[in-house]
Design an enzyme around this catalytic site. Sequence first.
Site, PDB file in Angstrom:
ATOM      1  N   CYS B 154       0.808  -1.232   0.000  1.00 38.14           N
ATOM      2  CA  CYS B 154       0.000   0.000   0.000  1.00 38.14           C
ATOM      3  C   CYS B 154       0.833   1.270   0.000  1.00 38.14           C
ATOM      4  CB  CYS B 154      -0.972  -0.002   1.175  1.00 38.14           C
ATOM      5  SG  CYS B 154      -0.186  -0.198   2.784  1.00 38.14           S
ATOM      6  N   HIS B 247      -2.010   7.326   3.245  1.00 34.88           N
ATOM      7  CA  HIS B 247      -0.587   7.305   3.576  1.00 34.88           C
ATOM      8  C   HIS B 247       0.060   8.564   3.010  1.00 34.88           C
ATOM      9  CE1 HIS B 247      -1.073   3.363   5.054  1.00 34.88           C
ATOM     10  NE2 HIS B 247      -0.446   2.650   4.159  1.00 34.88           N
TER      11      HIS B 247
END
Lengths: 365, 365, 365, 365
Positions: B154, B247
């Site tokens: 990810c 993120h």
Amino acid sequence: MRKLEEIGRKERIRVGILGATGSVGQRFVTLLAEHPWFEITALTASDRSAGKRYSEATTWVQASPLPTRIAEMTLLPSAPPLDCPLVFSALDAAVAGEVEEAFARAGHLVVSNAGSHRMDPEVPLLVPEVNPDHLELARKQRFGSGAIVTNPNCSTIGVVLALKPLLDAFGLSRVHVVTMQAISGAGFPGVSSFEIVDNVIPYIQGEEEKIERESRKILGSLHNRRVKEAELAVSAQCNRVPVLDGHTACISVGLQRAAQPAQLQEAWERFSSLPQELALPTAPAKPVHYLHDEKAPQPRLHRELERGMAVAIGRLRPCSLLDFKFVALSHNTIRGAAGGALLAAELAVAKGLLDEVEARSGATA
Amino acid sequence: MRKLEEIGRKERIRVGILGATGSVGQRFVTLLAEHPWFEITALTASDRSAGKRYSEATTWVQASPLPTRIAEMTLLPSAPPLDCPLVFSALDAAVAGEVEEAFARAGHLVVSNAGSHRMDPEVPLLVPEVNPDHLELARKQRFGSGAIVTNPNCSTIGVVLALKPLLDAFGLSRVHVVTMQAISGAGFPGVSSFEIVDNVIPYIQGEEEKIERESRKILGSLHNRRVKEAELAVSAQCNRVPVLDGHTACISVGLQRAAQPAQLQEAWERFSSLPQELALPTAPAKPVHYLHDEKAPQPRLHRELERGMAVAIGRLRPCSLLDFKFVALSHNTIRGAAGGALLAAELAVAKGLLDEVEARSGATA
Amino acid sequence: MRKLEEIGRKERIRVGILGATGSVGQRFVTLLAEHPWFEITALTASDRSAGKRYSEATTWVQASPLPTRIAEMTLLPSAPPLDCPLVFSALDAAVAGEVEEAFARAGHLVVSNAGSHRMDPEVPLLVPEVNPDHLELARKQRFGSGAIVTNPNCSTIGVVLALKPLLDAFGLSRVHVVTMQAISGAGFPGVSSFEIVDNVIPYIQGEEEKIERESRKILGSLHNRRVKEAELAVSAQCNRVPVLDGHTACISVGLQRAAQPAQLQEAWERFSSLPQELALPTAPAKPVHYLHDEKAPQPRLHRELERGMAVAIGRLRPCSLLDFKFVALSHNTIRGAAGGALLAAELAVAKGLLDEVEARSGATA
Amino acid sequence: MRKLEEIGRKERIRVGILGATGSVGQRFVTLLAEHPWFEITALTASDRSAGKRYSEATTWVQASPLPTRIAEMTLLPSAPPLDCPLVFSALDAAVAGEVEEAFARAGHLVVSNAGSHRMDPEVPLLVPEVNPDHLELARKQRFGSGAIVTNPNCSTIGVVLALKPLLDAFGLSRVHVVTMQAISGAGFPGVSSFEIVDNVIPYIQGEEEKIERESRKILGSLHNRRVKEAELAVSAQCNRVPVLDGHTACISVGLQRAAQPAQLQEAWERFSSLPQELALPTAPAKPVHYLHDEKAPQPRLHRELERGMAVAIGRLRPCSLLDFKFVALSHNTIRGAAGGALLAAELAVAKGLLDEVEARSGATA
């Protein structure tokens, strides 16, 4: 810990706090409340709050209770003179420059946490374990009978304390820093909750420049009463994260001499300096701790290390771009602000600077 | 958006989700619920949950409601065959490797979000805008009549999407990445609240190695059915922060050819690739957005950009160590997991890989 | 959904937003951006911001992007007249009273989210599903050719929507409410992050009184153009918690007629009212949803129910002091503020109030 | 503080902690590390961890460092006998019942924080300031030569400490409680971060029943070695909020005798009991503090009051349903768990119960 008598005093030294109602001001109150050398005798605030009782004018946000004696003190305007030889400045950057100079010219020793005089070539930018010799700058300044000593930006302090042992042992050429900074660093009310809950803000005004510039001055060397900045390429990126206290920094360093990881860890663990030697009241026993747990350091678990005065380092490992990378954590409102300034003041007292100022200004001890 | 008929199908393609009860599995459910090409016909779980209704076996933690049809599906064991030519794998790393191979050998096209086959030389590690040509690897693998295509970690996806336009335009030599990663990246229950409220954890197991290794494969070039890794020095530091989704990465880059900031911004803003050309259903109109607000990007404000499929970049400025530094943000469970895998599957379908697998395995549409 | 033609209009109705730069103002912008009946033609702000572009004067904190057309509008001062028959007020309580009256006297229909006129006996305090008949009050007011309609406090709305079906079905005598309110309820910058991270603040100025007082007016009955307040003992305790959006209320009720839990659930689930009948654009299909999951409702999972316009109720169980207790959740800046006001405006338009105001003031349709 | 000699001992009493690796176990370690009467000589854990060093088997999540001596102790299985007359139980509810009985039958005094024996008619459910006389129950139990004393649920303790002074002064008939509870109450790992960041969970399994039931036992009176429960209608609603430590309760009370607010405040402020009289080491100087700040009490600011052993109360005001409402806060893992159990043990020692147990079981110090 060095006692009052050992610095040639019979009574505690009277001190004032300029800008006492903000969050750094509150930390000064907390840390000075039980100080063996200093006694708070004056608190100042903006004209809007002057004349009020301290407890009325401040929104107390510290977890330890506001001492009753302090709560009932009446706030004075932030203008000299005050009946105390030493003043700590927690003033806003917007007004700090002029007000601090006025206090110095009125014969006070000013130990400032504000940014105005940090890069002034006549003013020491002091991290007592890192550049205690820079204090010499303050013995002869342009501010009349008084003097000004400054404390670096809250994020710079942790970084230079982590770098100094490496600089001494291996030389340093390049430093890359990415910080994750606590909301208390923005003061009170500071960051809106609506901005930071479930969020990161990848920008703190002026912060990156401060780390890059201040660290070169602090790590620089003193020659002929001037600081020669360290020849060090520093790149900083600063972020605000939803943490109450404690600035975390991911640091990569390029060294001048090859070293093994164990040597770096040893350099940090062994690091000790003048404040430790002088047993200053606020000095940590060890300024830097290396933690071996792979998840350390963490702000909530390690910011209180040595009452918030030590830097916690962990996760040392090779860096595929520079030589090594690691994580450093420091308490931003203690070591990075009020506690750091307090230690600087203790050093100034122990090395006779306050005596000199008092002698010059005719203030009686 | 390309319609079902344009890919030569009259009916929606039946798909299964392996490991459907975890947080990535839930994201697959959410994203597939309204998909124009795909229809969920099978959900699998561990033996402990197989046989239960989906709604009984999962703790639904998505903000959008669980569709009733899905809620009432019965969970199957995670073993082939399933009555669907295409399966998405949201399996735990511990079991993914074997189970995915078994599904491939049983004639399924497996699009996996798990880590097991990412670095396998026969398996494409696909970010459809970055290395669509790597899909060719999947046409001939050792897994019988089926095939395996993987989605990167990810945190890697956002980084390579930010880097690819720079690599194409200016060449890249060095990359320094520090991430601040959302808790959803650890799955559910994942990170304990007691560990992360008012805290940062400067360690995510295996994550730094994944960014460093996977990005070189993804940005590598295909020669004779093999990926030649990009010659790129990458150093990563990964942190967990109290953010739900999104993120954030602070990235510094060294370029091979000199460039002005405006050229980098233009390279990002103009970037478009095969998924855009093919008008794949899940493709963002623009894979990368450059935001000029000095406080951007922020996870809470920008993670939903283009339904979570675009990367938001901001704060481009010179770096005193490398050439430039900037901040990149991507939605870790959409673009960085289920959405990214979905786009990879769409590319595989549009480029005929699913047809090939179905032909080889004799499964009829 | 009722179309524009069905309300006798060929073109969208021009509307203004007073106090458009705050957090409620931003929500109005977001909700009106795609509205089928209304078109934003004026945005106002304090004198300090008037003359600036909207995007310059506001710190946009919504997760959906600021529409470009709105971003580039020039802010006007908050003074009449504006070139639009309908204005939404998101003004600060400190100035709302006078400014809203001035707009009404200048011939505008003012739909206000501010507190100034809520308890004014001539002004309807409208929750369109609960007391649509109160709109009649606005047909004859002391404000010249215009009219003022108000929206309750953000925490009151969820409570009265949960209570109304019980009042209708079983009668209500006593209500005990403890709220856990989101930080967005305090506007922007509102609550300091340093106050609320890892904390609860058990006090919101004036909030408890508003719930107690406003709910009796809203649930009251109209007689001779006056509202007779409901005879209802209400006790409220209000807390601020670290949640971005969504007010949660723990409610205990004493009923006038005995009932079984299933009957209360049915009363909520079946509840429907005039906005549903009129198919108003912003009306939820079902104003109240009863959720059977024992952990529901939760702000993060359920605040977006029916685009933030429905109330989610759960955990109905007997109360050992009153009759029943349950938990109700509503989105405070959508249903509890901008969305609620928008629905009130739609009702006013559908019931001809805007036509009347325009006729009286000679404003052309 | 009462010294070791004053309880007739020359050496510190050896104590064990059952279930030492969980979050309550860690709190016991922290609080016992510097205890003047007690010395940790045994730590136990589940069979899976027995045999490991304590530091290996636990994820230390306390802000104070793990003492080295404790870190290096080897974990024993949770089975008798241990070489210590007194054991604290921080066992999981699932196993606590049997294990604690086994320890009692083996001649230990067991002071338990687990729920298994709380409602046992032979076992005191002790809040030392509230019902110290209930300790008598433990002098004659069915558990052989040992004895079991229990500590209430973490949310009950704060409530009964707030109620007891009112009960004594004015009589109590009805109590309505809504709690906002810290995540540490769920242990470690406990609540997933993905469930609680930006959220409230309006459900804690079994908690409401515990408050309702336990408070009637604790506030009950002792007659013929049996507790007659208080005749008190209690209704509780429990919520989990994103707070690390500190349970906040919004309480409404119906009194039996009319009273003025100032009288309630005085009742709380003057409250003192046997632990204060006996100067037990862990006893707070004042068990209840009334705070006059309108925003108090708050978990982050007041949970550490008197080292986490006092309850902070604020916001007393009339209730329109019952008589008064107010807010009470207590530290759930100190006063509400390990600290409360420690104080109960100190009372048991000071009142001779440990001597009795040791005499019966023949274990000599």
